[in-house]
Design a protein around this motif. Structure first.
Motif, PDB file in Angstrom:
ATOM      1  N   TYR A 162       0.852  -1.185   0.000  1.00  0.00           N
ATOM      2  CA  TYR A 162       0.000   0.000   0.000  1.00  0.00           C
ATOM      3  C   TYR A 162       0.889   1.236   0.000  1.00  0.00           C
ATOM      4  N   GLY A 163       0.968   1.865  -1.137  1.00  0.00           N
ATOM      5  CA  GLY A 163       1.775   3.085  -1.239  1.00  0.00           C
ATOM      6  C   GLY A 163       2.787   3.077  -2.365  1.00  0.00           C
ATOM      7  N   PRO A 164       3.668   2.076  -2.528  1.00  0.00           N
ATOM      8  CA  PRO A 164       4.009   1.081  -1.517  1.00  0.00           C
ATOM      9  C   PRO A 164       4.762   1.691  -0.336  1.00  0.00           C
ATOM     10  N   ARG A 165       4.728   0.994   0.784  1.00  0.00           N
ATOM     11  CA  ARG A 165       5.377   1.332   2.052  1.00  0.00           C
ATOM     12  C   ARG A 165       4.682   2.470   2.808  1.00  0.00           C
ATOM     13  N   VAL A 166       3.929   3.297   2.100  1.00  0.00           N
ATOM     14  CA  VAL A 166       3.389   4.520   2.691  1.00  0.00           C
ATOM     15  C   VAL A 166       2.517   4.228   3.914  1.00  0.00           C
ATOM     16  N   THR A 167       1.557   3.312   3.763  1.00  0.00           N
ATOM     17  CA  THR A 167       0.634   3.059   4.864  1.00  0.00           C
ATOM     18  C   THR A 167       1.365   2.495   6.078  1.00  0.00           C
ATOM     19  N   ASN A 168       2.280   1.569   5.847  1.00  0.00           N
ATOM     20  CA  ASN A 168       3.048   1.026   6.973  1.00  0.00           C
ATOM     21  C   ASN A 168       3.825   2.119   7.698  1.00  0.00           C
ATOM     22  N   GLU A 169       4.424   3.010   6.939  1.00  0.00           N
ATOM     23  CA  GLU A 169       5.206   4.084   7.561  1.00  0.00           C
ATOM     24  C   GLU A 169       4.304   5.039   8.350  1.00  0.00           C
ATOM     25  N   LEU A 170       3.101   5.279   7.859  1.00  0.00           N
ATOM     26  CA  LEU A 170       2.146   6.102   8.602  1.00  0.00           C
ATOM     27  C   LEU A 170       1.750   5.423   9.913  1.00  0.00           C
ATOM     28  N   ILE A 171       1.496   4.125   9.852  1.00  0.00           N
ATOM     29  CA  ILE A 171       1.130   3.387  11.058  1.00  0.00           C
ATOM     30  C   ILE A 171       2.246   3.472  12.094  1.00  0.00           C
ATOM     31  N   ARG A 172       3.472   3.289  11.630  1.00  0.00           N
ATOM     32  CA  ARG A 172       4.607   3.363  12.560  1.00  0.00           C
ATOM     33  C   ARG A 172       4.739   4.759  13.169  1.00  0.00           C
ATOM     34  N   GLU A 173       4.614   5.792  12.332  1.00  0.00           N
ATOM     35  CA  GLU A 173       4.743   7.156  12.842  1.00  0.00           C
ATOM     36  C   GLU A 173       3.644   7.483  13.849  1.00  0.00           C
ATOM     37  N   ALA A 174       2.434   7.026  13.568  1.00  0.00           N
ATOM     38  CA  ALA A 174       1.302   7.380  14.412  1.00  0.00           C
ATOM     39  C   ALA A 174       1.260   6.586  15.718  1.00  0.00           C
ATOM     40  N   LEU A 175       1.684   5.306  15.691  1.00  0.00           N
ATOM     41  CA  LEU A 175       1.344   4.411  16.796  1.00  0.00           C
ATOM     42  C   LEU A 175       2.520   3.720  17.469  1.00  0.00           C
ATOM     43  N   HIS A 176       3.696   3.770  16.888  1.00  0.00           N
ATOM     44  CA  HIS A 176       4.846   3.086  17.491  1.00  0.00           C
ATOM     45  C   HIS A 176       5.397   3.899  18.657  1.00  0.00           C
ATOM     46  N   PRO A 177       5.715   3.261  19.790  1.00  0.00           N
ATOM     47  CA  PRO A 177       5.600   1.825  20.114  1.00  0.00           C
ATOM     48  C   PRO A 177       4.141   1.415  20.289  1.00  0.00           C
ATOM     49  N   TYR A 178       3.794   0.266  19.743  1.00  0.00           N
ATOM     50  CA  TYR A 178       2.404  -0.145  19.674  1.00  0.00           C
ATOM     51  C   TYR A 178       1.877  -0.614  21.035  1.00  0.00           C
ATOM     52  N   PRO A 179       0.624  -0.272  21.346  1.00  0.00           N
ATOM     53  CA  PRO A 179       0.012  -0.812  22.566  1.00  0.00           C
ATOM     54  C   PRO A 179       0.000  -2.340  22.521  1.00  0.00           C
ATOM     55  N   GLY A 180       0.098  -2.959  23.673  1.00  0.00           N
ATOM     56  CA  GLY A 180       0.114  -4.411  23.720  1.00  0.00           C
ATOM     57  C   GLY A 180      -1.159  -5.053  23.213  1.00  0.00           C
ATOM     58  N   THR A 181      -2.261  -4.309  23.224  1.00  0.00           N
ATOM     59  CA  THR A 181      -3.550  -4.853  22.774  1.00  0.00           C
ATOM     60  C   THR A 181      -3.742  -4.738  21.258  1.00  0.00           C
ATOM     61  N   LEU A 182      -2.845  -4.024  20.572  1.00  0.00           N
ATOM     62  CA  LEU A 182      -3.042  -3.746  19.152  1.00  0.00           C
ATOM     63  C   LEU A 182      -2.376  -4.809  18.285  1.00  0.00           C
ATOM     64  N   HIS A 183      -3.132  -5.314  17.304  1.00  0.00           N
ATOM     65  CA  HIS A 183      -2.602  -6.273  16.334  1.00  0.00           C
ATOM     66  C   HIS A 183      -2.538  -5.589  14.964  1.00  0.00           C
ATOM     67  N   VAL A 184      -1.328  -5.429  14.463  1.00  0.00           N
ATOM     68  CA  VAL A 184      -1.129  -4.883  13.115  1.00  0.00           C
ATOM     69  C   VAL A 184      -0.977  -6.068  12.176  1.00  0.00           C
ATOM     70  N   VAL A 185      -1.946  -6.249  11.301  1.00  0.00           N
ATOM     71  CA  VAL A 185      -2.055  -7.434  10.449  1.00  0.00           C
ATOM     72  C   VAL A 185      -1.685  -7.040   9.023  1.00  0.00           C
ATOM     73  N   THR A 186      -0.802  -7.808   8.401  1.00  0.00           N
ATOM     74  CA  THR A 186      -0.344  -7.444   7.071  1.00  0.00           C
ATOM     75  C   THR A 186      -0.537  -8.598   6.094  1.00  0.00           C
ATOM     76  N   LYS A 187      -0.197  -8.367   4.847  1.00  0.00           N
ATOM     77  CA  LYS A 187      -0.308  -9.421   3.842  1.00  0.00           C
ATOM     78  C   LYS A 187       0.850  -9.326   2.856  1.00  0.00           C
ATOM     79  N   VAL A 188       1.168 -10.456   2.259  1.00  0.00           N
ATOM     80  CA  VAL A 188       2.221 -10.544   1.245  1.00  0.00           C
ATOM     81  C   VAL A 188       1.682 -11.378   0.091  1.00  0.00           C
TER      82      VAL A 188
END
Length: 268
Positions: free
Chosen positions: A39-65
């Motif tokens: 997605y982007g490519p890379r764009v969405t993952n980088e946004l998620i990292r910027e917004a939420l890292h370090p991730y809460p323990g309850t959060l599941h970031v699910v990806t696909k290949v």
């Protein structure tokens, strides 16, 4: 998917708004975010990292290949072992993780699932799971036969396929997976790039003083206990509407009317 630019390519028009959507989602109690390095490519993952890292323990970031992007914005398959390894490594890098919670193997193409063996590709992901780079495995855009084949190779915790009020081809698969305690994650739950449109949907929404999209999400959650929702949005307002809509109560009359949309009434 909608947090990237047009055609799921490049950066969003409003980066701050995209970051706000992610932070608001977690603030509202969302614990499952669906993404992909493509997605982007890379764009969405980088946004998620910027917004939420370090991730809460309850959060599941699910990806696909299993697919990449070409210069025309297409989604060519990338399911060779070396391509899958690179994709897993790219997701780890862009998300800032040592282990991916859940990775779906994307099969088929933009027109839908295609028959054929997934063994070589899924065995590659199973090996990466044994190496500790992935915790759990799933499949996406898969036929029922491919789900069965994957389950014979390694545990499958989720299936992510196209399904919504108007596209009911996976009804039998959903029921089977529910009995097996396997999650089903409908992509394009609101119709995809063309929103769901139906006189029956509009009538139920008017009766409940709700939006058609809220009704469509509530129907999915009533459809089966193993369904997880991933409606995409780039708007905080739409995000809040989706979360509220998921809790909308539906009567037996509402459900009966909605079940006619996919051309098959179900006994509940």
């Amino acid at each position: 998917m909608q947090l990237a630019g047009p055609g799921v390519m490049g950066p969003p028009a409003d980066r701050d708004a995209a970051l706000a959507v992610l932070r608001e989602a977690v603030g509202l109690g969302i614990t499952h975010i669906d993404t992909a390095a493509a997605y982007g490519p890379r764009v969405t993952n980088e946004l998620i990292r910027e917004a939420l890292h370090p991730y809460p323990g309850t959060l599941h970031v699910v990806t696909k290949v299993g697919a990449t992007r070409d210069e025309r914005g297409g989604w060519p398959p990338a399911r060779e072992p070396d391509q899958l390894r690179r994709a897993v490594e790219e997701n780890l890098e862009t998300l800032g993780l040592d282990t991916l919670d859940l990775v779906h193997l994307r099969l088929g193409d933009a027109q839908g699932p295609r028959p054929g063996s997934l063994a070589r590709a899924f065995e590659t992901l199973a090996e990466l799971r044994r190496q500790g780079l992935i915790r759990h495995l799933g499949v996406s855009n898969a036929t029922a036969e491919q789900v069965t084949e994957a389950q014979a190779i390694a545990p499958v915790v989720s299936v992510q396929n196209l399904y919504n009020l108007a596209h009911r081809h996976d009804d039998e698969l959903i029921d089977r997976l529910a009995a097996e305690n396997v999650a089903y994650i409908p992509f394009f739950p609101l119709g995809g790039f063309s929103p769901l449109q139906s006189e029956a949907l509009s009538a139920v929404a008017a009766r409940l003083d709700a939006t058609p999209m809220a009704v469509a999400l509530a129907w999915l959650l009533r459809r089966s206990p193993n369904i997880l929702l991933i409606p995409g949005t780039s708007s905080v307002r739409h995000l809040r509407e989706n979360v509220a809509g998921a809790g909308l109560p539906l009567s037996d009359e509402d459900l009966a009317d909605l079940d006619t949309i996919g051309g098959r009434a179900r006994r509940r």
